[in-house]
Design an enzyme around this catalytic site. Structure first.
Site, mmCIF file in Angstrom:
data_model
loop_
_atom_site.group_PDB
_atom_site.id
_atom_site.type_symbol
_atom_site.label_atom_id
_atom_site.label_comp_id
_atom_site.label_asym_id
_atom_site.label_seq_id
_atom_site.Cartn_x
_atom_site.Cartn_y
_atom_site.Cartn_z
ATOM 1 N N THR A 191 -85.597 -13.390 -5.400
ATOM 2 C CA THR A 191 -84.585 -14.063 -5.491
ATOM 3 C C THR A 191 -82.991 -13.447 -5.245
ATOM 4 O O THR A 191 -81.977 -14.001 -5.092
ATOM 5 C CB THR A 191 -84.280 -13.970 -7.052
ATOM 6 O OG1 THR A 191 -84.358 -12.860 -7.843
ATOM 7 C CG2 THR A 191 -85.399 -14.904 -7.884
ATOM 8 N N ASP A 192 -83.060 -12.176 -4.701
ATOM 9 C CA ASP A 192 -81.873 -11.509 -4.472
ATOM 10 C C ASP A 192 -81.036 -12.146 -3.182
ATOM 11 O O ASP A 192 -79.851 -12.383 -3.160
ATOM 12 C CB ASP A 192 -81.878 -10.056 -3.896
ATOM 13 C CG ASP A 192 -82.568 -9.322 -5.232
ATOM 14 O OD1 ASP A 192 -82.455 -9.890 -6.174
ATOM 15 O OD2 ASP A 192 -82.655 -7.801 -5.148
ATOM 16 N N TYR A 217 -90.810 -3.084 -12.190
ATOM 17 C CA TYR A 217 -92.063 -3.451 -11.515
ATOM 18 C C TYR A 217 -91.856 -3.529 -10.223
ATOM 19 O O TYR A 217 -90.824 -3.145 -9.431
ATOM 20 C CB TYR A 217 -92.511 -5.077 -11.840
ATOM 21 C CG TYR A 217 -91.164 -5.975 -11.574
ATOM 22 C CD1 TYR A 217 -90.339 -6.185 -12.270
ATOM 23 C CD2 TYR A 217 -91.168 -6.437 -10.340
ATOM 24 C CE1 TYR A 217 -89.159 -7.186 -12.049
ATOM 25 C CE2 TYR A 217 -90.073 -7.285 -10.011
ATOM 26 C CZ TYR A 217 -88.937 -7.570 -10.917
ATOM 27 O OH TYR A 217 -87.928 -8.560 -10.548
ATOM 28 N N LYS A 241 -77.380 -16.899 -7.072
ATOM 29 C CA LYS A 241 -77.957 -16.147 -7.990
ATOM 30 C C LYS A 241 -76.742 -15.439 -8.739
ATOM 31 O O LYS A 241 -76.002 -14.673 -8.419
ATOM 32 C CB LYS A 241 -78.943 -14.945 -7.750
ATOM 33 C CG LYS A 241 -79.549 -14.012 -8.846
ATOM 34 C CD LYS A 241 -80.493 -13.063 -8.189
ATOM 35 C CE LYS A 241 -81.306 -12.209 -9.084
ATOM 36 N NZ LYS A 241 -82.144 -11.145 -8.434
ATOM 37 N N THR A 276 -90.160 -11.101 -6.527
ATOM 38 C CA THR A 276 -90.806 -10.977 -7.963
ATOM 39 C C THR A 276 -91.858 -12.044 -8.037
ATOM 40 O O THR A 276 -92.763 -11.719 -9.070
ATOM 41 C CB THR A 276 -89.583 -11.123 -8.989
ATOM 42 O OG1 THR A 276 -88.569 -9.948 -8.570
ATOM 43 C CG2 THR A 276 -90.008 -11.161 -10.187
ATOM 44 N N GLU A 327 -51.986 -18.539 -0.008
ATOM 45 C CA GLU A 327 -51.845 -16.771 -0.086
ATOM 46 C C GLU A 327 -51.650 -16.141 1.206
ATOM 47 O O GLU A 327 -51.100 -15.364 1.383
ATOM 48 C CB GLU A 327 -52.981 -16.574 -0.902
ATOM 49 C CG GLU A 327 -53.433 -16.975 -2.142
ATOM 50 C CD GLU A 327 -53.156 -16.090 -3.324
ATOM 51 O OE1 GLU A 327 -52.950 -14.796 -3.075
ATOM 52 O OE2 GLU A 327 -53.393 -16.440 -4.556
HETATM 53 N N1 GLN Z 1 -86.244 -11.555 -8.883
HETATM 54 C C1 GLN Z 1 -86.530 -11.081 -7.986
HETATM 55 O O1 GLN Z 1 -87.065 -11.923 -7.125
HETATM 56 C C2 GLN Z 1 -85.885 -9.739 -7.238
HETATM 57 C C3 GLN Z 1 -86.962 -8.782 -6.739
HETATM 58 C C4 GLN Z 1 -86.502 -8.410 -5.245
HETATM 59 N N2 GLN Z 1 -85.182 -7.689 -5.564
HETATM 60 C C5 GLN Z 1 -86.296 -9.543 -4.527
HETATM 61 O O2 GLN Z 1 -85.203 -10.085 -4.220
HETATM 62 O O3 GLN Z 1 -87.330 -9.662 -3.729
#
Ligand code: GLN
Length: 339
Positions: free
Chosen positions: A102-103, A36, A175, A22, A296
């Site tokens: 970010t994923d 986007y 995340k 992103t 457990e």
């Molecule tokens: N906020 C993001 O970067 C998510 C955008 C995309 N799904 C990625 O991880 O590249």
């Protein structure tokens, strides 16, 4: 002019490796903060978008790949890891920044934390909103990443993540939500803050990383298949068996609570272990799991491994790296405590 050349000489040399996400995303309108396309904007345009970077460091960029990070492969990880190592070895590079979706940013950051033999700062950074959106967070996150990458204080602290003004350990950070700029958290808190281009540190990572790691990207030719099976009430053993059949060397049990295992799948996991598949108990609890050995489930008896506080996706990264060295479950368990 001479004074200008002198400042340039004093500034650190920082290389930005761009991978997409992103932070390189673009939407149709400024109101599109969530709708986007990721991985659209090239590294030169990203750097040009933050002219203030040149006050922090001598910055140059390289486009390593241009992808949304949910699609990052093991080969992509190795490619990126090798380029980071080459740059870290070069005497004219003081710090490295990686722009990333970010994923799976937390997976890449942890992978690099395990395999890069350098004390030079390595910062992984992304954004929650594309640069085309109102209140986009990428510019400041990138500015902060370059600030930390060019600071001597950041040396030897492992791979770091700069999001939302915080400096997080690449090992711990995850995340936690996909719709706010305050998305990246660690159960154990940030290591520091970065404010107006200056870093403020509060704590240090206690787990082995980078220089102190027994893993080295230069020795890793390929990564073994490690898969994740998600658990819940009424879970069946279908996924576990199918993953093993497809060649998984280890299965991360994304368990409930304390990595607990439903009685409906215990026999299958015991049988898979007897067939040579490593079973690693992790937890998918929301704020971060903490799986205790022989609680457990009788791990000693079953010859299973526990993932400690690593979430399933991070447990997968460590399992892959660890399996390049050993297939001994006791050694794997030691590594899960130490890294
Ligand atoms: N906020 C993001 O970067 C998510 C955008 C995309 N799904 C990625 O991880 O590249």
């Amino acid at each position: 002019k001479e004074a200008q050349t002198q400042t340039e000489q004093k500034l650190a040399n920082v290389v930005i490796l761009a991978t997409g996400g992103t932070i390189a995303g673009a939407g149709a309108s400024a109101a599109n903060s969530a709708t986007y396309q990721a991985a659209k904007v090239g590294i030169e345009q990203l750097i040009a978008g933050v002219p203030e970077l040149s006050q922090l460091a001598n910055v140059r960029g390289e486009q390593v790949m241009q992808i949304a990070s949910e699609s990052i492969t093991n080969d992509n990880l190795l490619q990126l890891g090798r380029r980071v190592a080459e740059l870290a070895d070069s005497s004219d590079v003081d710090g490295i920044v990686i722009t990333h979706g970010t994923d799976t940013l937390e997976e890449t950051a942890y992978f690099l934390n395990l395999v890069e033999k350098t004390d030079k700062p390595i910062i992984v950074v992304g954004s929650m909103r594309p640069g085309t959106a109102m209140s986009a967070d990428g510019m400041l996150n990138l500015y902060n990443a370059v600030a930390v990458a060019s600071s001597k204080d950041a040396r030897g602290k492992g791979v770091l993540v700069t999001m939302n003004d915080e400096i997080q350990s690449g090992r711990d950070v995850s995340k936690m939500i996909n719709i706010k700029t305050e998305a990246f958290k660690s159960a154990w808190g940030p290591l520091g803050m970065v404010v107006e281009g200056k870093s403020y540190w509060f704590r240090l990572p206690a787990k082995r990383h980078t220089m102190d790691s027994e893993f080295d990207i230069k020795d890793i030719k390929s990564l073994p298949a490690v898969e994740i099976a998600y658990s819940y009430g009424n879970v069946s053993d279908t996924a576990y068996k199918a993953l093993a059949q497809s060649g998984a060397k280890a299965i991360i049990h994304a368990g409930t609570g304390n990595g607990s295992v439903s009685s409906r799948v215990v026999p299958a996991l015991q049988a898979l272990r007897k067939d040579g598949v490593q079973i690693i108990r992790s937890s998918h609890v929301n704020a971060g799991g903490f799986v205790l050995r022989n609680a457990e489930q009788p791990d000693d008896k079953n010859d299973w491994v526990v993932a400690h506080d690593l979430n399933p996706q991070k447990a997968r990264i460590l399992a892959m790296v660890a399996l390049t060295k050993t297939n001994d479950s006791k050694e794997l368990q030691r590594m899960f405590w130490e890294y």
